[in-house]
Scaffold this motif. Sequence first.
Motif, PDB file in Angstrom:
ATOM      1  N   ARG A 159       0.828  -1.209   0.000  1.00  9.94           N
ATOM      2  CA  ARG A 159       0.000   0.000   0.000  1.00  9.94           C
ATOM      3  C   ARG A 159       0.862   1.259   0.000  1.00  9.94           C
ATOM      4  NH1 ARG A 159      -4.613  -1.791   4.428  1.00  9.94           N
ATOM      5  NH2 ARG A 159      -6.116  -2.663   2.923  1.00  9.94           N
ATOM      6  N   LYS A 160       1.939   1.213   0.756  1.00  8.20           N
ATOM      7  CA  LYS A 160       2.837   2.369   0.806  1.00  8.20           C
ATOM      8  C   LYS A 160       3.500   2.590  -0.545  1.00  8.20           C
ATOM      9  CE  LYS A 160       6.735   4.315   3.396  1.00  8.20           C
ATOM     10  NZ  LYS A 160       7.702   4.086   4.495  1.00  8.20           N
ATOM     11  N   GLU A 161       3.953   1.493  -1.167  1.00  9.47           N
ATOM     12  CA  GLU A 161       4.664   1.588  -2.438  1.00  9.47           C
ATOM     13  C   GLU A 161       3.743   2.001  -3.578  1.00  9.47           C
ATOM     14  OE1 GLU A 161       6.968  -1.431  -5.521  1.00  9.47           O
ATOM     15  OE2 GLU A 161       6.936  -1.900  -3.393  1.00  9.47           O
ATOM     16  N   LEU A 162       2.478   1.565  -3.517  1.00  6.78           N
ATOM     17  CA  LEU A 162       1.563   1.768  -4.628  1.00  6.78           C
ATOM     18  C   LEU A 162       0.507   2.844  -4.366  1.00  6.78           C
ATOM     19  CD1 LEU A 162       1.090  -1.985  -5.569  1.00  6.78           C
ATOM     20  CD2 LEU A 162       2.376  -0.272  -6.835  1.00  6.78           C
ATOM     21  N   SER A 163       0.721   3.646  -3.360  1.00  7.67           N
ATOM     22  CA  SER A 163      -0.233   4.715  -3.089  1.00  7.67           C
ATOM     23  C   SER A 163      -0.078   5.815  -4.133  1.00  7.67           C
ATOM     24  CB  SER A 163      -0.017   5.290  -1.686  1.00  7.67           C
ATOM     25  OG  SER A 163       1.270   5.875  -1.590  1.00  7.67           O
ATOM     26  N   GLY A 164      -1.147   6.580  -4.329  1.00  9.69           N
ATOM     27  CA  GLY A 164      -1.078   7.707  -5.258  1.00  9.69           C
ATOM     28  C   GLY A 164      -1.575   7.352  -6.637  1.00  9.69           C
ATOM     29  N   ASN A 165      -1.133   8.134  -7.600  1.00  7.74           N
ATOM     30  CA  ASN A 165      -1.620   7.983  -8.965  1.00  7.74           C
ATOM     31  C   ASN A 165      -0.800   6.941  -9.721  1.00  7.74           C
ATOM     32  OD1 ASN A 165      -3.593   9.957  -8.655  1.00  7.74           O
ATOM     33  ND2 ASN A 165      -2.193  11.590  -9.253  1.00  7.74           N
ATOM     34  N   PHE A 166      -1.370   5.760  -9.897  1.00 10.27           N
ATOM     35  CA  PHE A 166      -0.700   4.737 -10.688  1.00 10.27           C
ATOM     36  C   PHE A 166      -1.720   4.093 -11.620  1.00 10.27           C
ATOM     37  CE2 PHE A 166      -2.307   2.455  -7.001  1.00 10.27           C
ATOM     38  CZ  PHE A 166      -2.778   1.260  -7.523  1.00 10.27           C
ATOM     39  N   CYS A 167      -1.252   3.604 -12.727  1.00  7.03           N
ATOM     40  CA  CYS A 167      -2.108   2.974 -13.718  1.00  7.03           C
ATOM     41  C   CYS A 167      -2.534   1.597 -13.223  1.00  7.03           C
ATOM     42  CB  CYS A 167      -1.368   2.857 -15.049  1.00  7.03           C
ATOM     43  SG  CYS A 167      -2.271   1.964 -16.316  1.00  7.03           S
ATOM     44  N   ASN A 204      -1.741   0.357 -21.271  1.00  5.71           N
ATOM     45  CA  ASN A 204      -2.099  -0.324 -20.024  1.00  5.71           C
ATOM     46  C   ASN A 204      -0.928  -1.054 -19.374  1.00  5.71           C
ATOM     47  OD1 ASN A 204      -2.415  -1.867 -22.405  1.00  5.71           O
ATOM     48  ND2 ASN A 204      -3.569  -3.419 -21.333  1.00  5.71           N
ATOM     49  N   ASN A 205       0.152  -1.286 -20.117  1.00  3.45           N
ATOM     50  CA  ASN A 205       1.379  -1.821 -19.515  1.00  3.45           C
ATOM     51  C   ASN A 205       2.492  -0.771 -19.466  1.00  3.45           C
ATOM     52  OD1 ASN A 205       0.866  -4.581 -18.749  1.00  3.45           O
ATOM     53  ND2 ASN A 205       0.646  -5.027 -20.930  1.00  3.45           N
ATOM     54  N   ALA A 206       2.593   0.034 -20.509  1.00  6.50           N
ATOM     55  CA  ALA A 206       3.677   1.019 -20.565  1.00  6.50           C
ATOM     56  C   ALA A 206       3.552   2.067 -19.468  1.00  6.50           C
ATOM     57  CB  ALA A 206       3.694   1.704 -21.936  1.00  6.50           C
ATOM     58  N   ALA A 207       2.324   2.415 -19.084  1.00  7.31           N
ATOM     59  CA  ALA A 207       2.126   3.468 -18.093  1.00  7.31           C
ATOM     60  C   ALA A 207       2.380   3.007 -16.664  1.00  7.31           C
ATOM     61  CB  ALA A 207       0.716   4.052 -18.204  1.00  7.31           C
ATOM     62  N   ARG A 208       2.647   1.742 -16.482  1.00  8.29           N
ATOM     63  CA  ARG A 208       2.977   1.242 -15.135  1.00  8.29           C
ATOM     64  C   ARG A 208       4.243   0.394 -15.170  1.00  8.29           C
ATOM     65  NH1 ARG A 208      -1.023  -3.695 -13.845  1.00  8.29           N
ATOM     66  NH2 ARG A 208      -1.058  -4.652 -15.897  1.00  8.29           N
ATOM     67  N   MET A 209       5.059   0.631 -16.176  1.00  7.80           N
ATOM     68  CA  MET A 209       6.255  -0.174 -16.372  1.00  7.80           C
ATOM     69  C   MET A 209       7.205  -0.100 -15.188  1.00  7.80           C
ATOM     70  SD  MET A 209       7.954  -2.311 -18.113  1.00  7.80           S
ATOM     71  CE  MET A 209       6.981  -2.395 -19.622  1.00  7.80           C
ATOM     72  N   SER A 210       7.358   1.076 -14.593  1.00 12.48           N
ATOM     73  CA  SER A 210       8.285   1.212 -13.465  1.00 12.48           C
ATOM     74  C   SER A 210       7.909   0.265 -12.331  1.00 12.48           C
ATOM     75  CB  SER A 210       8.292   2.659 -12.961  1.00 12.48           C
ATOM     76  OG  SER A 210       8.868   3.514 -13.914  1.00 12.48           O
ATOM     77  N   GLU A 269      10.930  -2.026 -28.132  1.00 12.38           N
ATOM     78  CA  GLU A 269      10.243  -1.392 -29.263  1.00 12.38           C
ATOM     79  C   GLU A 269       8.895  -0.827 -28.832  1.00 12.38           C
ATOM     80  OE1 GLU A 269      11.195  -0.716 -32.433  1.00 12.38           O
ATOM     81  OE2 GLU A 269      13.169  -1.276 -31.629  1.00 12.38           O
ATOM     82  N   LYS A 270       8.181  -1.573 -27.988  1.00 15.17           N
ATOM     83  CA  LYS A 270       6.881  -1.099 -27.507  1.00 15.17           C
ATOM     84  C   LYS A 270       7.026   0.176 -26.685  1.00 15.17           C
ATOM     85  CE  LYS A 270       4.368  -5.495 -27.387  1.00 15.17           C
ATOM     86  NZ  LYS A 270       3.624  -6.457 -26.537  1.00 15.17           N
ATOM     87  N   MET A 271       8.031   0.206 -25.815  1.00 15.50           N
ATOM     88  CA  MET A 271       8.226   1.396 -24.985  1.00 15.50           C
ATOM     89  C   MET A 271       8.691   2.582 -25.818  1.00 15.50           C
ATOM     90  SD  MET A 271       7.245   0.738 -21.927  1.00 15.50           S
ATOM     91  CE  MET A 271       7.957   2.062 -20.931  1.00 15.50           C
ATOM     92  N   LYS A 272       9.459   2.315 -26.866  1.00 17.41           N
ATOM     93  CA  LYS A 272       9.955   3.393 -27.733  1.00 17.41           C
ATOM     94  C   LYS A 272       8.804   4.136 -28.418  1.00 17.41           C
ATOM     95  CE  LYS A 272      13.367   4.356 -31.375  1.00 17.41           C
ATOM     96  NZ  LYS A 272      13.982   5.446 -30.595  1.00 17.41           N
ATOM     97  N   LYS A 273       7.672   3.463 -28.592  1.00 18.57           N
ATOM     98  CA  LYS A 273       6.508   4.084 -29.218  1.00 18.57           C
ATOM     99  C   LYS A 273       5.971   5.265 -28.407  1.00 18.57           C
ATOM    100  CE  LYS A 273       4.837   0.167 -31.935  1.00 18.57           C
ATOM    101  NZ  LYS A 273       3.704  -0.764 -32.176  1.00 18.57           N
ATOM    102  N   ILE A 274       6.347   5.342 -27.129  1.00 20.24           N
ATOM    103  CA  ILE A 274       5.934   6.481 -26.306  1.00 20.24           C
ATOM    104  C   ILE A 274       6.439   7.783 -26.918  1.00 20.24           C
ATOM    105  CG2 ILE A 274       6.205   7.569 -24.023  1.00 20.24           C
ATOM    106  CD1 ILE A 274       6.226   4.724 -22.847  1.00 20.24           C
ATOM    107  N   GLU A 275       7.580   7.722 -27.602  1.00 18.79           N
ATOM    108  CA  GLU A 275       8.120   8.916 -28.258  1.00 18.79           C
ATOM    109  C   GLU A 275       7.173   9.443 -29.335  1.00 18.79           C
ATOM    110  OE1 GLU A 275      11.869   7.709 -29.810  1.00 18.79           O
ATOM    111  OE2 GLU A 275      12.869   7.665 -27.845  1.00 18.79           O
ATOM    112  N   ASN A 276       6.255   8.584 -29.800  1.00 13.19           N
ATOM    113  CA  ASN A 276       5.331   8.969 -30.869  1.00 13.19           C
ATOM    114  C   ASN A 276       4.000   9.505 -30.350  1.00 13.19           C
ATOM    115  OD1 ASN A 276       7.247   7.967 -32.693  1.00 13.19           O
ATOM    116  ND2 ASN A 276       6.357   5.913 -32.651  1.00 13.19           N
TER     117      ASN A 276
END
Length: 336
Positions: A248-256, A272-278, A296-303
């Motif tokens: 709960r402490k680690e995942l509190s706040g705004n997360f996907c 739905n996966n890239a926005a919570r990759m960290s 390659e999937k994460m690189k698409k964020i640049e687009n």
Amino acid sequence: MTKVTLGRTGITANKNGFGALPVQRVGFDQARTILRKAYDNGIDFFDTARSYSDSEEKIGYSLSDVRGRITIATKTPSTTAEGFWKDLETSLRLMKTDYVDILQFHNPAFCPKPGDGTGLYEAMEEARRQGKIRFIGLTNHRYHVAVEAIQSGLYDTIQFPFCYLSGEQELEIVRLCKERNLGFIAMKALSGGLITDSAAAYAYLNQFDSVLPIWGVQREEELDEFLSYQENEPVLTQERKDKIAKDRKELSGNFCRGCGYCMPCPAGIEINNAARMSLMLRRAPSAAWLTEEWQEKMKKIENCIHCGHCVRHCPYGLNTPELLRRNYEDYKTFLK
């Protein structure tokens, strides 16, 4: 084997509900193996949706011969009465049945009611009169829509995200449903994969005698985990309480939460996966997320074209483009 009754429906089911969204990702024979093993080991509640590609068809393929001994809940995303009837007839045909136990409006942005101009609720009532559905439900990710549905008295069941990461709003919905004798179906019981300790998740939800969790199952070994809990139910030990507090402490706040209502992305980003990759990199073996395919999937964020589609469709009001940017910057540090 713990049982739970879904409020005024009188439906009593194994506390292990089967969430059939993931079976769309496997072949028909593998889906049948998983679904039949679930049934053969006492699981009798199966939740699917018209939107889950071939999930309904796989349920029909696997379980039509035991239809009278299981409960099937499905969903329609339609916003018109015409679309509602098309969805229902398709669901009945694919699942090889002449009725659905619980038909749910699938995450509508509003609470369908008689006289609202859409004809949706009237279609539900007519379908029930015709014997094509038994009970009327609603699924949602929006607190205010869920509360309105509960207070309306029009619905027999509510499906809402609920897990040990939930806050006061989710607990309030559980309480309201119990007070008003509505069935409560808990989706996202593992928070879309962010909860990695299924025993702790099970033990937490087992405290709520009116809650039916549906566990999304794609692999036979995942099913085996939950089947093992039927005979040896995990208890909420101090060790598990400490684990829950840490999460709960680690995942509190705004997360996907990975619900996917922002999809598809016009820029082709797997939001739905890239926005919570960290979080995924730190909560599971990271190697699976660092493959060339995922790079390659994460690189698409640049687009990202900043069209606002994901922001408008996020039921949690997240600034998704900013989440994507931060997750991509963090992701690149793992590649160094």
